[in-house]
Scaffold this motif. Structure first.
Motif, PDB file in Angstrom:
ATOM      1  N   GLN A 171     -59.696  40.427  15.175  1.00 38.48           N
ATOM      2  CA  GLN A 171     -58.466  40.053  14.492  1.00 38.48           C
ATOM      3  C   GLN A 171     -58.638  38.717  13.788  1.00 38.48           C
ATOM      4  OE1 GLN A 171     -55.192  39.928  17.303  1.00 38.48           O
ATOM      5  NE2 GLN A 171     -54.542  41.997  16.775  1.00 38.48           N
ATOM      6  N   TYR A 172     -57.755  38.489  12.822  1.00 38.01           N
ATOM      7  CA  TYR A 172     -57.710  37.219  12.112  1.00 38.01           C
ATOM      8  C   TYR A 172     -56.418  36.495  12.461  1.00 38.01           C
ATOM      9  CZ  TYR A 172     -61.395  39.133   9.114  1.00 38.01           C
ATOM     10  OH  TYR A 172     -62.566  39.669   8.636  1.00 38.01           O
ATOM     11  N   GLU A 173     -56.498  35.180  12.579  1.00 36.46           N
ATOM     12  CA  GLU A 173     -55.313  34.356  12.767  1.00 36.46           C
ATOM     13  C   GLU A 173     -55.105  33.540  11.492  1.00 36.46           C
ATOM     14  OE1 GLU A 173     -54.050  30.506  15.438  1.00 36.46           O
ATOM     15  OE2 GLU A 173     -55.243  32.078  16.395  1.00 36.46           O
ATOM     16  N   ILE A 174     -53.902  33.626  10.923  1.00 37.69           N
ATOM     17  CA  ILE A 174     -53.595  32.967   9.656  1.00 37.69           C
ATOM     18  C   ILE A 174     -52.415  32.018   9.850  1.00 37.69           C
ATOM     19  CG2 ILE A 174     -52.979  33.296   7.231  1.00 37.69           C
ATOM     20  CD1 ILE A 174     -54.007  36.128   7.419  1.00 37.69           C
ATOM     21  N   THR A 175     -52.532  30.823   9.280  1.00 38.01           N
ATOM     22  CA  THR A 175     -51.435  29.856   9.290  1.00 38.01           C
ATOM     23  C   THR A 175     -51.251  29.316   7.883  1.00 38.01           C
ATOM     24  OG1 THR A 175     -52.048  29.197  11.537  1.00 38.01           O
ATOM     25  CG2 THR A 175     -50.520  27.760  10.348  1.00 38.01           C
ATOM     26  N   ASP A 176     -50.046  29.473   7.343  1.00 36.90           N
ATOM     27  CA  ASP A 176     -49.755  28.973   5.998  1.00 36.90           C
ATOM     28  C   ASP A 176     -49.467  27.482   6.052  1.00 36.90           C
ATOM     29  OD1 ASP A 176     -49.041  29.287   3.149  1.00 36.90           O
ATOM     30  OD2 ASP A 176     -47.057  28.717   3.866  1.00 36.90           O
ATOM     31  N   ARG A 177     -50.039  26.725   5.116  1.00 38.98           N
ATOM     32  CA  ARG A 177     -49.820  25.275   5.026  1.00 38.98           C
ATOM     33  C   ARG A 177     -49.340  24.884   3.628  1.00 38.98           C
ATOM     34  NH1 ARG A 177     -49.884  23.694  10.308  1.00 38.98           N
ATOM     35  NH2 ARG A 177     -51.768  24.418  11.377  1.00 38.98           N
ATOM     36  N   SER A 178     -48.854  25.824   2.868  1.00 37.96           N
ATOM     37  CA  SER A 178     -48.638  25.602   1.435  1.00 37.96           C
ATOM     38  C   SER A 178     -47.163  25.393   1.086  1.00 37.96           C
ATOM     39  CB  SER A 178     -49.169  26.799   0.652  1.00 37.96           C
ATOM     40  OG  SER A 178     -48.320  27.919   0.837  1.00 37.96           O
ATOM     41  N   SER A 179     -46.945  25.029  -0.181  1.00 42.61           N
ATOM     42  CA  SER A 179     -45.582  24.945  -0.710  1.00 42.61           C
ATOM     43  C   SER A 179     -45.198  26.205  -1.473  1.00 42.61           C
ATOM     44  CB  SER A 179     -45.445  23.720  -1.621  1.00 42.61           C
ATOM     45  OG  SER A 179     -46.414  23.751  -2.654  1.00 42.61           O
ATOM     46  N   ASN A 180     -46.185  26.951  -1.969  1.00 37.39           N
ATOM     47  CA  ASN A 180     -45.895  28.143  -2.773  1.00 37.39           C
ATOM     48  C   ASN A 180     -46.114  29.455  -2.030  1.00 37.39           C
ATOM     49  OD1 ASN A 180     -45.141  26.860  -5.259  1.00 37.39           O
ATOM     50  ND2 ASN A 180     -47.286  26.265  -5.499  1.00 37.39           N
ATOM     51  N   GLY A 181     -46.562  29.374  -0.790  1.00 37.08           N
ATOM     52  CA  GLY A 181     -46.584  30.565   0.048  1.00 37.08           C
ATOM     53  C   GLY A 181     -47.902  31.312   0.118  1.00 37.08           C
ATOM     54  N   THR A 182     -48.148  31.873   1.285  1.00 32.10           N
ATOM     55  CA  THR A 182     -49.220  32.842   1.510  1.00 32.10           C
ATOM     56  C   THR A 182     -48.545  34.167   1.780  1.00 32.10           C
ATOM     57  OG1 THR A 182     -50.720  31.165   2.419  1.00 32.10           O
ATOM     58  CG2 THR A 182     -51.170  33.467   2.970  1.00 32.10           C
ATOM     59  N   PHE A 183     -48.984  35.208   1.076  1.00 29.98           N
ATOM     60  CA  PHE A 183     -48.313  36.501   1.135  1.00 29.98           C
ATOM     61  C   PHE A 183     -49.252  37.576   1.688  1.00 29.98           C
ATOM     62  CE2 PHE A 183     -46.383  33.991  -2.170  1.00 29.98           C
ATOM     63  CZ  PHE A 183     -45.019  34.227  -2.049  1.00 29.98           C
ATOM     64  N   ILE A 184     -48.712  38.449   2.518  1.00 31.02           N
ATOM     65  CA  ILE A 184     -49.420  39.627   3.008  1.00 31.02           C
ATOM     66  C   ILE A 184     -48.973  40.819   2.183  1.00 31.02           C
ATOM     67  CG2 ILE A 184     -49.746  41.187   4.957  1.00 31.02           C
ATOM     68  CD1 ILE A 184     -49.446  38.860   6.818  1.00 31.02           C
ATOM     69  N   TYR A 185     -49.948  41.559   1.658  1.00 31.60           N
ATOM     70  CA  TYR A 185     -49.687  42.730   0.822  1.00 31.60           C
ATOM     71  C   TYR A 185     -48.775  42.394  -0.362  1.00 31.60           C
ATOM     72  CZ  TYR A 185     -51.952  45.198   4.584  1.00 31.60           C
ATOM     73  OH  TYR A 185     -52.867  45.611   5.522  1.00 31.60           O
ATOM     74  N   ASP A 187     -46.002  40.838  -0.852  1.00 30.74           N
ATOM     75  CA  ASP A 187     -44.550  40.640  -0.821  1.00 30.74           C
ATOM     76  C   ASP A 187     -44.024  40.039   0.479  1.00 30.74           C
ATOM     77  OD1 ASP A 187     -45.022  42.826   0.754  1.00 30.74           O
ATOM     78  OD2 ASP A 187     -43.748  44.209  -0.363  1.00 30.74           O
ATOM     79  N   VAL A 188     -44.790  40.035   1.544  1.00 28.25           N
ATOM     80  CA  VAL A 188     -44.341  39.456   2.813  1.00 28.25           C
ATOM     81  C   VAL A 188     -44.850  38.027   2.890  1.00 28.25           C
ATOM     82  CG1 VAL A 188     -44.373  39.614   5.323  1.00 28.25           C
ATOM     83  CG2 VAL A 188     -44.358  41.710   3.936  1.00 28.25           C
ATOM     84  N   ARG A 189     -43.937  37.076   2.766  1.00 24.93           N
ATOM     85  CA  ARG A 189     -44.332  35.668   2.776  1.00 24.93           C
ATOM     86  C   ARG A 189     -44.384  35.152   4.211  1.00 24.93           C
ATOM     87  NH1 ARG A 189     -42.097  30.679  -1.017  1.00 24.93           N
ATOM     88  NH2 ARG A 189     -43.282  29.026   0.053  1.00 24.93           N
ATOM     89  N   LEU A 190     -45.468  34.491   4.561  1.00 25.31           N
ATOM     90  CA  LEU A 190     -45.609  33.932   5.897  1.00 25.31           C
ATOM     91  C   LEU A 190     -44.754  32.677   6.037  1.00 25.31           C
ATOM     92  CD1 LEU A 190     -49.480  34.197   6.460  1.00 25.31           C
ATOM     93  CD2 LEU A 190     -47.714  35.930   6.821  1.00 25.31           C
ATOM     94  N   ILE A 191     -44.175  32.496   7.215  1.00 28.58           N
ATOM     95  CA  ILE A 191     -43.413  31.284   7.496  1.00 28.58           C
ATOM     96  C   ILE A 191     -44.401  30.142   7.719  1.00 28.58           C
ATOM     97  CG2 ILE A 191     -41.817  30.173   9.104  1.00 28.58           C
ATOM     98  CD1 ILE A 191     -40.711  32.980   9.715  1.00 28.58           C
ATOM     99  N   PRO A 192     -44.254  29.039   6.989  1.00 28.49           N
ATOM    100  CA  PRO A 192     -45.222  27.945   7.113  1.00 28.49           C
ATOM    101  C   PRO A 192     -45.370  27.451   8.550  1.00 28.49           C
ATOM    102  CG  PRO A 192     -43.809  27.606   5.213  1.00 28.49           C
ATOM    103  CD  PRO A 192     -43.240  28.772   5.966  1.00 28.49           C
ATOM    104  N   LYS A 193     -46.608  27.144   8.903  1.00 27.84           N
ATOM    105  CA  LYS A 193     -46.997  26.543  10.185  1.00 27.84           C
ATOM    106  C   LYS A 193     -46.837  27.479  11.374  1.00 27.84           C
ATOM    107  CE  LYS A 193     -46.058  21.848   8.580  1.00 27.84           C
ATOM    108  NZ  LYS A 193     -45.373  20.570   8.827  1.00 27.84           N
ATOM    109  N   GLN A 194     -46.488  28.727  11.125  1.00 20.17           N
ATOM    110  CA  GLN A 194     -46.488  29.718  12.200  1.00 20.17           C
ATOM    111  C   GLN A 194     -47.805  30.485  12.176  1.00 20.17           C
ATOM    112  OE1 GLN A 194     -43.184  32.283  12.902  1.00 20.17           O
ATOM    113  NE2 GLN A 194     -41.656  30.650  12.730  1.00 20.17           N
ATOM    114  N   HIS A 195     -48.283  30.876  13.353  1.00 19.37           N
ATOM    115  CA  HIS A 195     -49.553  31.594  13.468  1.00 19.37           C
ATOM    116  C   HIS A 195     -49.292  33.099  13.446  1.00 19.37           C
ATOM    117  CE1 HIS A 195     -51.283  27.747  14.394  1.00 19.37           C
ATOM    118  NE2 HIS A 195     -50.581  27.630  15.515  1.00 19.37           N
TER     119      HIS A 195
END
Length: 216
Positions: A171-185, A187-195
């Motif tokens: 598995q991969y663990e992803i944490t967003d640290r951005s202002s413009n967002g990290t998206f899965i597929y 359209d699903v934007r990750l909540i910043p600083k959540q794993h």
């Protein structure tokens, strides 16, 4: 004339002036320059006259990839491929990739069943691939002083996100640290600083949804 044999995970080389016994697992890459061969390991460089084709044939099955008429690289030492150059692990060394070998390198970096790889499948970085060491936190963004992987695309932050590959559970663990967002597929934007834990095959966008990456 030199004598070269491949035996018991060693290259044995007898020349007029020297004899070499080189562990194949220690070889990082091999360079040919007008019939002069240089074999590079982490500790030494071995130089002698030979054809690179002879080395390539003898190393069949040992995990070496021909990326250029002048270079043979140990696949285990490849860190990333940007469509033009290979960057090698734990070093600033880059190796050119010729046009005729690009497809072979792409296939290796994206081969089925090989995990711990981030590859771009659509957009201006298409074909770019990076191998991740298990449990190594990889920082992604546009600032080379902060990040391990530098990506210069619209809307990416100086430090955009971090990814860790957990090999034991695949598995991969992803944490967003951005202002413009990290998206899965896309359209699903990750909540910043959540794993987030995601599976191989997950598609990611870093701010710019026209450039799509995939975790293999």
């Amino acid at each position: 004339m030199n004598r070269i044999t491949f035996d018991n995970n060693l290259i044995l080389i007898a020349t007029r002036n020297a004899n070499y016994k080189i562990p194949i697992n220690d070889i990082i890459y091999i360079e040919s320059d007008l019939r002069i061969i240089n074999i590079y390991t982490s500790d030494n460089t071995y130089t002698f006259y030979e054809k690179l084709d002879t080395l390539e044939q003898g190393l069949t099955g040992y995990g070496f990839i021909r990326c250029h008429q002048s270079y043979l690289v140990s696949a285990s030492h490849i860190l990333c491929f940007d469509n033009h150059l290979l960057q090698l692990n734990d070093s600033e060394i880059t190796i050119p990739v010729s046009r005729q070998h690009k497809q072979e390198i792409r296939r290796y970096m994206q081969q089925t069943g090989q995990h711990g790889i981030l590859t771009c499948i659509e957009g201006q970085y298409a074909g770019y691939s990076v191998k991740m060491k298990p449990e190594q936190r990889i920082l992604i963004g546009r600032d080379g002083n902060l990040c391990d992987i530098v990506i210069q695309i619209p809307l990416i932050s100086r430090l955009h996100c971090e990814i860790t590959f957990h090999e034991d559970i695949s598995q991969y663990e992803i944490t967003d640290r951005s202002s413009n967002g990290t998206f899965i597929y896309g359209d699903v934007r990750l909540i910043p600083k959540q794993h987030y834990a995601v599976e191989p095959g997950t598609e990611l966008c870093f701010g710019d949804t026209t450039t799509i990456f995939k975790l293999l």
